[in-house]
Design a protein around this motif. Sequence first.
Motif, PDB file in Angstrom:
ATOM      1  N   GLU A  99       0.840  -1.183   0.000  1.00 42.53           N
ATOM      2  CA  GLU A  99       0.000   0.000   0.000  1.00 42.53           C
ATOM      3  C   GLU A  99       0.879   1.238   0.000  1.00 42.53           C
ATOM      4  O   GLU A  99       2.027   1.204   0.458  1.00 42.53           O
ATOM      5  CB  GLU A  99      -0.911   0.042   1.227  1.00 42.53           C
ATOM      6  N   ASP A 100       0.331   2.332  -0.509  1.00 43.44           N
ATOM      7  CA  ASP A 100       1.063   3.595  -0.549  1.00 43.44           C
ATOM      8  C   ASP A 100       0.138   4.701  -0.057  1.00 43.44           C
ATOM      9  O   ASP A 100      -0.973   4.863  -0.572  1.00 43.44           O
ATOM     10  CB  ASP A 100       1.517   3.887  -1.985  1.00 43.44           C
ATOM     11  N   ASN A 101       0.565   5.435   0.957  1.00 47.94           N
ATOM     12  CA  ASN A 101      -0.209   6.563   1.463  1.00 47.94           C
ATOM     13  C   ASN A 101       0.084   7.807   0.636  1.00 47.94           C
ATOM     14  O   ASN A 101       1.238   8.206   0.479  1.00 47.94           O
ATOM     15  CB  ASN A 101       0.142   6.844   2.925  1.00 47.94           C
ATOM     16  N   LEU A 105      -0.374  11.844   0.247  1.00 52.71           N
ATOM     17  CA  LEU A 105      -0.581  13.012   1.110  1.00 52.71           C
ATOM     18  C   LEU A 105      -0.665  14.280   0.274  1.00 52.71           C
ATOM     19  O   LEU A 105      -0.045  14.381  -0.785  1.00 52.71           O
ATOM     20  CB  LEU A 105       0.566  13.137   2.114  1.00 52.71           C
ATOM     21  N   SER A 114       3.170  10.670  -3.060  1.00 53.60           N
ATOM     22  CA  SER A 114       3.389   9.493  -2.224  1.00 53.60           C
ATOM     23  C   SER A 114       4.195   9.863  -0.974  1.00 53.60           C
ATOM     24  O   SER A 114       5.131  10.653  -1.023  1.00 53.60           O
ATOM     25  CB  SER A 114       4.149   8.429  -3.018  1.00 53.60           C
ATOM     26  N   GLN A 115       3.820   9.235   0.135  1.00 55.50           N
ATOM     27  CA  GLN A 115       4.570   9.444   1.373  1.00 55.50           C
ATOM     28  C   GLN A 115       6.030   9.028   1.211  1.00 55.50           C
ATOM     29  O   GLN A 115       6.931   9.629   1.801  1.00 55.50           O
ATOM     30  CB  GLN A 115       3.916   8.651   2.510  1.00 55.50           C
ATOM     31  N   LYS A 123      -5.241   6.245  -0.073  1.00 58.53           N
ATOM     32  CA  LYS A 123      -4.398   5.064  -0.289  1.00 58.53           C
ATOM     33  C   LYS A 123      -4.508   4.546  -1.721  1.00 58.53           C
ATOM     34  O   LYS A 123      -5.567   4.598  -2.338  1.00 58.53           O
ATOM     35  CB  LYS A 123      -4.765   3.957   0.695  1.00 58.53           C
ATOM     36  N   ARG A 124      -3.399   4.060  -2.240  1.00 65.97           N
ATOM     37  CA  ARG A 124      -3.361   3.357  -3.513  1.00 65.97           C
ATOM     38  C   ARG A 124      -2.444   2.146  -3.335  1.00 65.97           C
ATOM     39  O   ARG A 124      -1.839   1.963  -2.274  1.00 65.97           O
ATOM     40  CB  ARG A 124      -2.837   4.242  -4.637  1.00 65.97           C
ATOM     41  N   ARG A 134       2.498  19.214   5.285  1.00 67.88           N
ATOM     42  CA  ARG A 134       1.378  18.321   4.975  1.00 67.88           C
ATOM     43  C   ARG A 134       0.077  18.988   5.379  1.00 67.88           C
ATOM     44  O   ARG A 134      -0.070  19.437   6.528  1.00 67.88           O
ATOM     45  CB  ARG A 134       1.558  17.000   5.717  1.00 67.88           C
ATOM     46  N   MET A 168      -7.947  11.817   4.577  1.00 64.56           N
ATOM     47  CA  MET A 168      -6.577  11.544   4.165  1.00 64.56           C
ATOM     48  C   MET A 168      -5.838  10.808   5.278  1.00 64.56           C
ATOM     49  O   MET A 168      -6.197  10.934   6.447  1.00 64.56           O
ATOM     50  CB  MET A 168      -5.853  12.837   3.814  1.00 64.56           C
ATOM     51  N   PRO A 169      -4.764  10.022   4.963  1.00 72.65           N
ATOM     52  CA  PRO A 169      -4.179   9.882   3.625  1.00 72.65           C
ATOM     53  C   PRO A 169      -5.060   9.052   2.686  1.00 72.65           C
ATOM     54  O   PRO A 169      -5.817   8.202   3.121  1.00 72.65           O
ATOM     55  CB  PRO A 169      -2.844   9.179   3.888  1.00 72.65           C
TER      56      PRO A 169
END
Length: 294
Positions: free
Chosen positions: A161-163, A165, A241-242, A265-266, A256, A262-263
Amino acid sequence: MDQHLAVFVKVVEKENFSKAAEELHMTQPAVSQYIRTLEESIGTRLLERSNKFVRLNQAGEIVYHHAKEILALYTKMQSLVDDLTNKASGPLAIGASYTFGEYILPHIIARMQREYPQISPSIKIQNTKEIIELVKLHQLDIGIIEGFFKEDTLNSEVVSEDNMLIVAPLGHHLLTEKRENRMSDLAEETWILREEGSGTREAAENLFRMSDFTPKKILEFGSTQLIKESVEAGLGISLLSQWAIEKELTNGYIGRIDVQGMPFKRNFSILTHTSYQTKALKTFIGTLRGYVAE
């Protein structure tokens, strides 16, 4: 015939017989003879030649496209045969979209090289759409993309997963007001986004659709680094992406924005062919899974 195709591809990519001969450690007449033999075998001219250029004609475009795929399959065949008796080693063509490729992949490669120095990775960084096409054409052994790919032609597996922001320049009013914002508060802002075909751009557009708004102004830039520098310079805000902004947030170069929901997610996914995987590829996938799970 594979040698004829390899010479042809090199001439096309170098756009010059002499440069191709030098890189192939051959004489220029030998390169010319390979091209003539290939053209005779195909039954038509493939290259337009002059003192100033070497260019593909329409038939050449077709042959070049398929030659790249044939050579990639030949290399894969050799790797599979070598795998029957050898430990993880040999070439490994890896492709990744920009966020994963620039901010995560180098650490995975470093770890793999410490444990498996006989694997020789080559890396290509493109946007998500381009990586998918290169894997389909067998020019990459594996692709790592943002989002998920749904087609029967390739295996697709979510690995992390990718947060995502929303970030802004220091001093921006949405940072200084010290309150949680709603997405509608950001509609009047200038958004700095990646180009069409980028997974990061797709994530931003998904966020806009979910939040039922379209930014009043969008600036389209071709790299994440350029976007970060532009945010820091005060040009606008962005969704990133974080992984990509960890250093900038830690060092206080950008801020931020706190937003409800949020965040965002993808996923990061890996793409591979449905055929047998080499030991080198299996080793890389195992190393990747171990790294992102930490």
